[in-house]
Design an enzyme around this catalytic site. Structure first.
Site, PDB file in Angstrom:
ATOM      1  N   GLU A 273       0.898  -1.188   0.149  1.00  0.00           N
ATOM      2  CA  GLU A 273       0.004  -0.169   0.047  1.00  0.00           C
ATOM      3  C   GLU A 273       0.814   1.236   0.096  1.00  0.00           C
ATOM      4  O   GLU A 273       0.433   1.996  -0.605  1.00  0.00           O
ATOM      5  CB  GLU A 273      -0.923  -0.004   1.285  1.00  0.00           C
ATOM      6  N   HIS A 299       7.777 -26.247   0.748  1.00  0.00           N
ATOM      7  CA  HIS A 299       7.077 -27.410  -0.002  1.00  0.00           C
ATOM      8  C   HIS A 299       5.952 -26.815  -0.884  1.00  0.00           C
ATOM      9  O   HIS A 299       5.284 -27.555  -1.537  1.00  0.00           O
ATOM     10  CB  HIS A 299       6.572 -28.530   1.001  1.00  0.00           C
ATOM     11  N   LYS A 415     -13.633   2.909  -2.548  1.00  0.00           N
ATOM     12  CA  LYS A 415     -14.543   3.146  -1.455  1.00  0.00           C
ATOM     13  C   LYS A 415     -15.628   4.045  -2.059  1.00  0.00           C
ATOM     14  O   LYS A 415     -16.822   3.760  -1.810  1.00  0.00           O
ATOM     15  CB  LYS A 415     -13.796   3.766  -0.214  1.00  0.00           C
TER      16      LYS A 415
END
Length: 422
Positions: A273, A299, A415
């Site tokens: 961010e 793995h 937003k």
């Protein structure tokens, strides 16, 4: 204490890329000094600011009887309002001083998770802490409404079970003040992802029993050394990452202990961010963070690192295995499994450490840039240093990239679109 080893790449990093000249180091350092002097962000002051400690001590002193009954702390907040707290509690939960209080998080609007986190919660032994810079974040405000309604927290008899931490004079601050809830303010100039050393983190951590003064002391000492040019490796690493952003756009944090899982998540937000921005020239820039936990992710991801596209750097975090001698692998031989006996009698910490070293060597043999942070003892002081190290590194990369490290316009645009949809 944190011990640092630095990037390794025989083909490039032993030359000018690995060792930027003094002029380059001075330039980046002076740019960071300008940020501090111009008060571009308030996080630089947090390690020495006494406000969070004073607010926490006052709250605990005035509510000591009530707090003795608290068995659950529920954080209502998302992103920077929760990730830092999760990170530090995850790393320090093994300490004997940690109180037997269940720390829960209401972070997003998943209905299954909401019900799960609030199941078996009794209001009489629960403290809700709403943390938000504005309070208008839709996840936080919606969850706050749900909790207020579910537990009747507007009733004067129950208001002590809900407190707020927010920007000074924010809409959430105004709501709390008007309705006589306990509210703590923080400097508006501190972004959420850089706020963990403010009251956002210090108050809940103090309630959980941690020595928060030592967290701040560790951060202050490291930052002070950095400002005295005693931690030049931070600047060198920042210059390498920024100047090689096209060649190595992906930065992996490979932490060798499950206690770092939430810290890695905090790093991902901080790095992504802060650095994914449009620079002053109108160009989109950024570095992509990836979180791995060893030895589990050996793995699942190591194959891609060693034989996939060489566009990654890797930072390892490990614990000094000599400090963690128990438990040990039994001297037990199992039929058909004799090939695994070479680790018998070894502590699990040593095994994990050797796995980390083997993984790092395998990666280095492919000429992939790596560095390592070894933590002598995982305690409040070392965690404070670790937090401020990554914050300073992020700021240093940001000034080189010519961006505003501390805003998030891309998030804010999302937003706006959500509001329009409704």
């Amino acid at each position: 204490m944190l011990n640092f080893t630095h990037f390794f790449d025989k083909n490039t990093l032993d030359n000018n890329l690995a060792k930027p000249n003094k002029n380059a180091l001075d330039k980046v350092f002076h740019l960071l000094q300008e940020e501090i002097y111009q008060k571009k962000t308030g996080y630089y002051d947090l390690a020495s600011d006494k406000r969070a400690i004073q607010d926490s001590n006052d709250f605990i002193q005035k509510n000591s009887t009530f707090l003795e009954s608290i068995r659950n702390i529920v954080i209502i907040g998302i992103g920077g309002s929760s990730l830092g707290l999760k990170a530090i509690d995850g790393m320090l939960k093994h300490l004997e001083s940690r109180k037997p209080i269940k720390l829960r998080f209401l972070e997003h609007t998943d209905p299954i998770e909401i019900q799960k986190n609030l199941s078996k919660i009794s209001l009489k032994n629960t403290l809700f802490i709403t943390i938000s810079k504005s309070g208008t974040t839709i996840e936080t405000s919606s969850l706050l409404k749900f909790v207020i309604n579910k537990y009747n927290l507007m009733d004067s008899a129950y208001k002590k079970h809900l407190i707020f931490i927010t920007d000074d004079f924010s809409p959430l601050w105004n709501f709390a003040q008007k309705n006589t809830f306990q509210c703590f303010g923080i400097n508006k100039n501190i972004g959420g992802r850089f706020s963990i050393l403010s009251t956002v983190g210090i108050l809940p951590l103090k309630l959980l029993g941690y020595d928060v003064e030592k967290i701040l002391e560790g951060a202050y000492n490291f930052q002070n050394n950095f400002l005295q040019r005693k931690e030049e490796h931070v600047l060198k690493k920042a210059i390498f990452l920024a100047k090689n952003k096209e060649r190595y756009p992906i930065n992996i944090l490979f932490s060798y202990s499950s206690v770092f899982k939430n810290f890695n998540a905090w790093f991902v937000q901080l790095w992504g961010e802060s650095l994914g921005k449009i620079d002053i020239y109108g160009k989109k820039v950024g570095l992509t963070p990836i979180s791995l936990i060893g030895s589990i992710d050996q793995h699942s991801f190591l194959q891609l690192i060693t034989q996939g596209v060489m566009d990654k750097t890797i930072t390892f975090i490990s614990l000094n295995q000599a400090k963690y001698t128990k438990p040990k692998i039994p001297n037990l031989s199992l039929e058909y499994l004799e090939d695994t006996n070479f680790v018998n009698g070894t502590s699990f910490a040593k095994l994990l450490n050797m796995q980390q070293i083997a993984t790092m060597q395998a990666i280095q043999n492919e000429k992939i840039p790596t560095d390592c942070i070894e933590i002598d003892v995982l305690c409040e002081n070392s965690v404070g240093k670790l937090i401020i190290y990554f914050e300073l590194l992020t700021s240093a990369v940001g000034v080189i990239l010519n961006i505003n490290t501390y805003d998030q316009p891309g998030v804010e645009y999302g937003k706006v679109l959500l509001k329009k949809m409704f």
